[in-house]
Write a protein that holds these residues in place. Structure first.
Motif, PDB file in Angstrom:
ATOM      1  N   PHE A  65       0.821  -1.200   0.000  1.00  0.00           N
ATOM      2  CA  PHE A  65       0.000   0.000   0.000  1.00  0.00           C
ATOM      3  C   PHE A  65       0.862   1.261   0.000  1.00  0.00           C
ATOM      4  N   LEU A  66       1.889   1.294   0.868  1.00  0.00           N
ATOM      5  CA  LEU A  66       2.666   2.508   1.100  1.00  0.00           C
ATOM      6  C   LEU A  66       3.596   2.870  -0.059  1.00  0.00           C
ATOM      7  N   ASP A  67       4.149   1.879  -0.757  1.00  0.00           N
ATOM      8  CA  ASP A  67       5.126   2.148  -1.812  1.00  0.00           C
ATOM      9  C   ASP A  67       4.590   3.083  -2.902  1.00  0.00           C
ATOM     10  N   PRO A  68       3.448   2.788  -3.518  1.00  0.00           N
ATOM     11  CA  PRO A  68       2.969   3.713  -4.548  1.00  0.00           C
ATOM     12  C   PRO A  68       2.557   5.077  -3.987  1.00  0.00           C
ATOM     13  N   VAL A  69       2.108   5.104  -2.727  1.00  0.00           N
ATOM     14  CA  VAL A  69       1.757   6.380  -2.103  1.00  0.00           C
ATOM     15  C   VAL A  69       3.013   7.240  -1.966  1.00  0.00           C
ATOM     16  N   ALA A  70       4.101   6.647  -1.492  1.00  0.00           N
ATOM     17  CA  ALA A  70       5.362   7.378  -1.338  1.00  0.00           C
ATOM     18  C   ALA A  70       5.849   7.910  -2.678  1.00  0.00           C
ATOM     19  N   ASP A  71       5.776   7.069  -3.712  1.00  0.00           N
ATOM     20  CA  ASP A  71       6.227   7.488  -5.045  1.00  0.00           C
ATOM     21  C   ASP A  71       5.424   8.680  -5.548  1.00  0.00           C
ATOM     22  N   LYS A  72       4.115   8.587  -5.443  1.00  0.00           N
ATOM     23  CA  LYS A  72       3.243   9.635  -5.970  1.00  0.00           C
ATOM     24  C   LYS A  72       3.391  10.929  -5.173  1.00  0.00           C
ATOM     25  N   LEU A  73       3.538  10.817  -3.851  1.00  0.00           N
ATOM     26  CA  LEU A  73       3.752  12.008  -3.029  1.00  0.00           C
ATOM     27  C   LEU A  73       5.049  12.709  -3.411  1.00  0.00           C
ATOM     28  N   MET A  74       6.114  11.941  -3.535  1.00  0.00           N
ATOM     29  CA  MET A  74       7.414  12.520  -3.862  1.00  0.00           C
ATOM     30  C   MET A  74       7.363  13.225  -5.218  1.00  0.00           C
ATOM     31  N   VAL A  75       6.829  12.566  -6.222  1.00  0.00           N
ATOM     32  CA  VAL A  75       6.767  13.144  -7.562  1.00  0.00           C
ATOM     33  C   VAL A  75       5.876  14.381  -7.582  1.00  0.00           C
ATOM     34  N   ALA A  76       4.711  14.307  -6.953  1.00  0.00           N
ATOM     35  CA  ALA A  76       3.791  15.451  -6.956  1.00  0.00           C
ATOM     36  C   ALA A  76       4.408  16.662  -6.267  1.00  0.00           C
ATOM     37  N   VAL A  77       5.032  16.447  -5.107  1.00  0.00           N
ATOM     38  CA  VAL A  77       5.644  17.561  -4.380  1.00  0.00           C
ATOM     39  C   VAL A  77       6.770  18.179  -5.199  1.00  0.00           C
ATOM     40  N   VAL A  78       7.614  17.361  -5.794  1.00  0.00           N
ATOM     41  CA  VAL A  78       8.725  17.883  -6.595  1.00  0.00           C
ATOM     42  C   VAL A  78       8.198  18.648  -7.813  1.00  0.00           C
ATOM     43  N   LEU A  79       7.189  18.118  -8.467  1.00  0.00           N
ATOM     44  CA  LEU A  79       6.598  18.840  -9.602  1.00  0.00           C
ATOM     45  C   LEU A  79       6.049  20.194  -9.158  1.00  0.00           C
ATOM     46  N   LEU A  80       5.383  20.228  -8.015  1.00  0.00           N
ATOM     47  CA  LEU A  80       4.821  21.488  -7.519  1.00  0.00           C
ATOM     48  C   LEU A  80       5.896  22.535  -7.237  1.00  0.00           C
ATOM     49  N   ILE A  81       6.980  22.132  -6.590  1.00  0.00           N
ATOM     50  CA  ILE A  81       8.012  23.125  -6.277  1.00  0.00           C
ATOM     51  C   ILE A  81       8.767  23.566  -7.526  1.00  0.00           C
ATOM     52  N   ILE A  82       8.920  22.663  -8.479  1.00  0.00           N
ATOM     53  CA  ILE A  82       9.581  23.047  -9.732  1.00  0.00           C
ATOM     54  C   ILE A  82       8.707  24.033 -10.506  1.00  0.00           C
ATOM     55  N   VAL A  83       7.412  23.753 -10.595  1.00  0.00           N
ATOM     56  CA  VAL A  83       6.511  24.669 -11.304  1.00  0.00           C
ATOM     57  C   VAL A  83       6.447  26.015 -10.585  1.00  0.00           C
ATOM     58  N   GLN A  84       6.485  25.996  -9.259  1.00  0.00           N
ATOM     59  CA  GLN A  84       6.467  27.267  -8.517  1.00  0.00           C
ATOM     60  C   GLN A  84       7.698  28.099  -8.841  1.00  0.00           C
TER      61      GLN A  84
END
Length: 191
Positions: A65-84
């Motif tokens: 359960f946790l593995d895909p959640v960790a992956d998606k959280l990491m990618v989403a957060v990094v995308l958000l800060i890069i776009v900012q």
């Protein structure tokens, strides 16, 4: 609940997220290198936890359960800060495509699991290529600087576009695999 080494690596990846964000915004010359290094380390632990789980049969329901959640959280957060930091139309579009696809495919997998058909939307080879392109692109975008004259940011920007296109392709492949199940029973009075 037994915590396995792969699950510990996954939890470490989640803990790295706020540390990466802090590093990204630090007012030091080395901050981008630290952020890129943390993301690269997180990407490696993503591969490593899966390898250890398969190699040493260290599976757990919590880890799955946790593995895909960790992956998606990491990618989403990094995308958000890069776009900012780089608020361009293309960067925002690629980020929206990648995050949107992750949400849609997660929902699709959950729905198919409810129907007992999760195997129809298992990870495909194109999804693995997408992940590699995405991780390399995001590492380069966090790094930002040229590396011995190589324009890392520009190359990574193009690679993110490739990752976004692979994201669309793999998302469409998952949808096509699930389509017969999703449309089963349409037109019947009980559907």
């Amino acid at each position: 609940m037994r915590i396995t080494i792969p699950t510990m690596l996954t939890m470490a990846r989640i803990v790295m997220i706020p540390v990466l964000v802090v590093c990204f915004y630090l007012p030091y010359k080395w901050a981008n290198v630290a952020a890129a290094g943390l993301f690269a380390l997180a990407s490696i632990t993503d591969w490593l936890d899966g390898w250890i789980a398969r190699r040493y049969h260290q599976y757990s329901a919590f880890g799955a359960f946790l593995d895909p959640v960790a992956d998606k959280l990491m990618v989403a957060v990094v995308l958000l800060i890069i776009v900012q930091k780089h608020p361009t139309l293309w960067m925002a579009l690629w980020a929206a495509v990648i995050i949107g696809r992750e949400i849609a495919v997660s929902a699709l997998r959950e729905w198919m699991a409810e129907l007992g058909q999760r195997a129809k939307v298992k990870v495909a080879a194109i999804g693995k290529f997408k992940t590699v392109a995405q991780m390399v692109a995001l590492t380069g975008l966090l790094y930002e600087d040229n590396f011995f004259g190589i324009p890392v940011f520009k190359i990574s920007d193009y690679l993110l576009a490739v990752a976004a296109l692979l994201t669309l392709w793999s998302g469409l492949a998952y949808l096509m695999a699930a389509w017969p199940t999703l449309t089963e029973g349409e037109g019947h009075p009980n559907s």
